[in-house]
Design a protein around this motif. Structure first.
Motif, PDB file in Angstrom:
ATOM      1  N   ALA A  31       0.836  -1.203   0.000  1.00 57.42           N
ATOM      2  CA  ALA A  31       0.000   0.000   0.000  1.00 57.42           C
ATOM      3  C   ALA A  31       0.869   1.251   0.000  1.00 57.42           C
ATOM      4  O   ALA A  31       0.600   2.214  -0.730  1.00 57.42           O
ATOM      5  N   LEU A  34       2.565   1.600  -3.470  1.00 53.48           N
ATOM      6  CA  LEU A  34       1.651   1.933  -4.573  1.00 53.48           C
ATOM      7  C   LEU A  34       1.352   3.431  -4.641  1.00 53.48           C
ATOM      8  O   LEU A  34       0.936   3.933  -5.686  1.00 53.48           O
ATOM      9  N   THR A 107      -5.350  -0.762   2.663  1.00 55.20           N
ATOM     10  CA  THR A 107      -5.240  -0.899   1.201  1.00 55.20           C
ATOM     11  C   THR A 107      -6.039   0.187   0.478  1.00 55.20           C
ATOM     12  O   THR A 107      -5.744   0.511  -0.662  1.00 55.20           O
ATOM     13  N   LEU A 108      -7.070   0.726   1.165  1.00 56.60           N
ATOM     14  CA  LEU A 108      -7.901   1.748   0.526  1.00 56.60           C
ATOM     15  C   LEU A 108      -7.232   3.118   0.464  1.00 56.60           C
ATOM     16  O   LEU A 108      -7.641   3.974  -0.330  1.00 56.60           O
ATOM     17  N   PRO A 110      -4.661   4.583  -0.883  1.00 56.57           N
ATOM     18  CA  PRO A 110      -4.321   5.254  -2.149  1.00 56.57           C
ATOM     19  C   PRO A 110      -5.516   5.870  -2.874  1.00 56.57           C
ATOM     20  O   PRO A 110      -5.340   6.839  -3.614  1.00 56.57           O
ATOM     21  N   PHE A 111      -6.720   5.324  -2.662  1.00 55.75           N
ATOM     22  CA  PHE A 111      -7.887   5.851  -3.377  1.00 55.75           C
ATOM     23  C   PHE A 111      -8.230   7.292  -2.955  1.00 55.75           C
ATOM     24  O   PHE A 111      -8.183   8.214  -3.776  1.00 55.75           O
TER      25      PHE A 111
ATOM     26  N   THR B  33      -4.088  -6.069  -2.323  1.00 56.25           N
ATOM     27  CA  THR B  33      -3.802  -4.635  -2.366  1.00 56.25           C
ATOM     28  C   THR B  33      -3.989  -4.067  -3.767  1.00 56.25           C
ATOM     29  O   THR B  33      -4.330  -2.896  -3.937  1.00 56.25           O
ATOM     30  N   VAL B  36      -7.314  -2.189  -5.103  1.00 51.95           N
ATOM     31  CA  VAL B  36      -7.597  -0.755  -4.980  1.00 51.95           C
ATOM     32  C   VAL B  36      -7.292  -0.018  -6.283  1.00 51.95           C
ATOM     33  O   VAL B  36      -7.827   1.067  -6.525  1.00 51.95           O
ATOM     34  N   LEU B  39     -10.227   1.117  -8.031  1.00 54.55           N
ATOM     35  CA  LEU B  39     -11.036   2.136  -7.370  1.00 54.55           C
ATOM     36  C   LEU B  39     -10.505   3.500  -7.771  1.00 54.55           C
ATOM     37  O   LEU B  39      -9.726   4.123  -7.044  1.00 54.55           O
TER      38      LEU B  39
ATOM     39  N   LEU D  34       8.177  -2.662  -9.378  1.00 55.37           N
ATOM     40  CA  LEU D  34       7.313  -1.686 -10.046  1.00 55.37           C
ATOM     41  C   LEU D  34       8.027  -0.981 -11.185  1.00 55.37           C
ATOM     42  O   LEU D  34       7.383  -0.421 -12.086  1.00 55.37           O
TER      43      LEU D  34
END
Lengths: 220, 220, 220, 220
Positions: A31, A34, A107-108, A110-111, B33, B36, B39, D34
């Protein structure tokens, strides 16, 4: 014989919480890494001059800010997760579920980070900041649920967990949901102040007050 | 001398299944992960007003639903993988292959998740839901193959695995493919009901019935 | 005293190769999971009918094929890495470098996978397949370099490594670069046959011949 | 009794730094993997001929170069992180924070890597190279801060850490920020020379001088 039991116990303990920590470490690590995927110039660039690059980099400042806050938040959450599991030695089904809910929140991140980065300085910023700090509230709540479940009556704690440290963690964590709720409410007044408070809160949970000795159990 | 052998054994055991679990943890953590990444608002947004953001967030509801189901599914699969490997102490080549097939299914989850999110409420939803629940059937089958291989005649189990727990896992897992097959068949009738059943199944496999004591071996 | 030394040794050994394996597991797990990112429908879809979805899914078959080969390749490479490190107990600087080169090859796999998926059935397929199988040759070479360095004169092997197993790994791995070179050469004749050979090679390295007993050291 | 204490100590030590290393391994592994996401052909390709593929692959050379430098940089940073933690046995709050700052720098690497890849050969290349090497300076500084904090007065080191090895690491790392600052300054003169120096520095930190024996503690 006693030796046999001891070594087995150590190995079983290591394995039991070890894998929960390994999975959680993976989720936190992914997470947090990302977040960089949103740090990129608009994909349709055809002008590769120095001025165009400077302008594009300058326009990314809301993304830098959101990246910084989210990086600090996830990083500090990891440190806190690490602290908790220094005290937690056993797992049960509820711990696995609470941990999963907590990781779901992580994990959410980044949104809403991208939402804030896209809308800062625009009218949509308030809604974005509400979702962002609302997620922080949720994660703080799951942190409390996990810790309360593990620490109530020393249910899942280390046999040699220090009662004072446990009480101190409980006290410090209680403030989490309340303080992040303040950041949530502040977003109605000023998005910038709300983001600033979120950043300060990450730093607050990173720097425990001096009397807190729980981080280096082997030195005691 | 006996001591020497014991400690070596413990260390070898830890290493043997330890690395399979670490690799699996990595794959589960990344797959969960990566969910997301879907999203996000449509990339071509130029309207940053509050109303546009509210509308865009509202239109994402099929994505939230698919994210929730897939997150619950992968998370619960991880919990079950963790449960199995609490009992499994050794590895052989077939276990590695079955585990790889299982992980292959898990890495695929984000693909039909996106299909369902894109097509919910459109005529293509049935095909999307069939692929989605079909993948769940496949993963449940691989779970059974892995467990049957490891548990048959205690082939790869811990020396102190509890026969009753082992039998209980075998019984519970047998239902997996059948129940997910029901979700698959239900997609022909109603995509919404099929998704609901998938979500309920994830919760069913998360909350084992009370007599199941296998999760906290060190407390026994 | 002897006990003290023994336990320290075990702990040091675990730590030394443990972290190399953990980092490698992470890279393998991420590379294998990132493959799914190319399994997606064209982003500009506006037609959500069942027929459009069926057509789009059908057109993805080169991607499924490339995903399958790459998944099998990375998965089997992980199994082989795991096998090697069952024998390797110590690390030196060269091992770290060879391992890094090997991992570099593994992280690259998604790139030619996408090239093959995009160009299969088009004139560019030969070039794509040459890069794809060329990368496999390179990875097989690095695998040999790593193993030769570790096993020469038992430099970095476990004290209780079985000489016969070691000799057998050396023999089997020698074929890797040659066989993948055959897949490379075959791409000039037929891309399809080259891909088929790559897939068969992954299966060949997954299923070691019966006499190979190195996978379950604790059963011996 | 003494035995009991010893085993507990070992297990606590393993757990304490173990999880910091696991989280760091995850971040390093993800950041390095990545990098491949930028190795892709322009998404709007409609010409799948061999010539078009050859041209597109040829035009990617700045991306290959940037990928190579960043892969070497992150890989070598991981090797160095591994080296440091061979000596570090305990954690405190400051170590966690320094490590988080270091990891923050590592997660950022893909961003200036893409900037350099996009702008090499264009007027914007100087700014891109300054950001790229500037990030390397920052990471080298955090590496020093982390090591100084851990090694000052043997604060967090292993009880059996070799004083000479510790002194040697301190000496070698001191050069990091200075040398990367030279790469930064060189970018004003020539972007190509600056990138070459960055690549050479990665190799310099990968290949420690012969007298350095810290990598294989169990052989001593």
């Amino acid at each position: 014989m006693a030796q046999h039991t001891l070594t087995d116990q150590t190995s079983a303990d290591l394995k039991e919480t070890g894998r929960i920590e390994a999975f959680s470490d993976g989720v936190f690590a992914i997470a947090i890494t990302l977040l960089v995927l949103d740090l990129r110039l608009p994909g349709d660039t055809t002008d590769f001059s120095e001025q165009a690059l400077r302008d594009a980099l300058g326009n990314l400042w809301p993304t830098y800010l959101a990246f910084g806050i989210s990086f600090a938040f996830i990083g500090i959450m990891w440190i806190n997760h690490h602290r908790l599991f220094t005290q937690i030695a056993r797992a049960d089904n509820s711990l696995l579920i609470y941990n999963l809910l907590l990781l779901g929140g992580v994990t959410l991140v980044p949104f809403p980070t991208a939402l804030v980065a896209d809308h800062l300085g625009h009218p949509g910023a308030t809604v974005a900041a509400l979702i962002y700090s609302g997620l922080f509230v949720g994660i703080a709540v799951f942190f409390n649920l996990l810790w309360r479940h593990a620490s109530a009556g020393n249910r899942l704690l280390n046999r040699n967990a220090d009662p004072e440290s446990v009480a101190r963690i409980t006290r410090q964590y209680m403030f989490g949901p309340i303080l992040y709720l303040a950041a949530f409410a502040l977003a109605f007044v000023s998005v910038e102040l709300s983001l600033l408070l979120s950043l300060l809160l990450a730093l607050f949970f990173a720097l425990p007050p001096p009397p807190l000795k729980m981080l280096a159990p082997s030195q005691q």
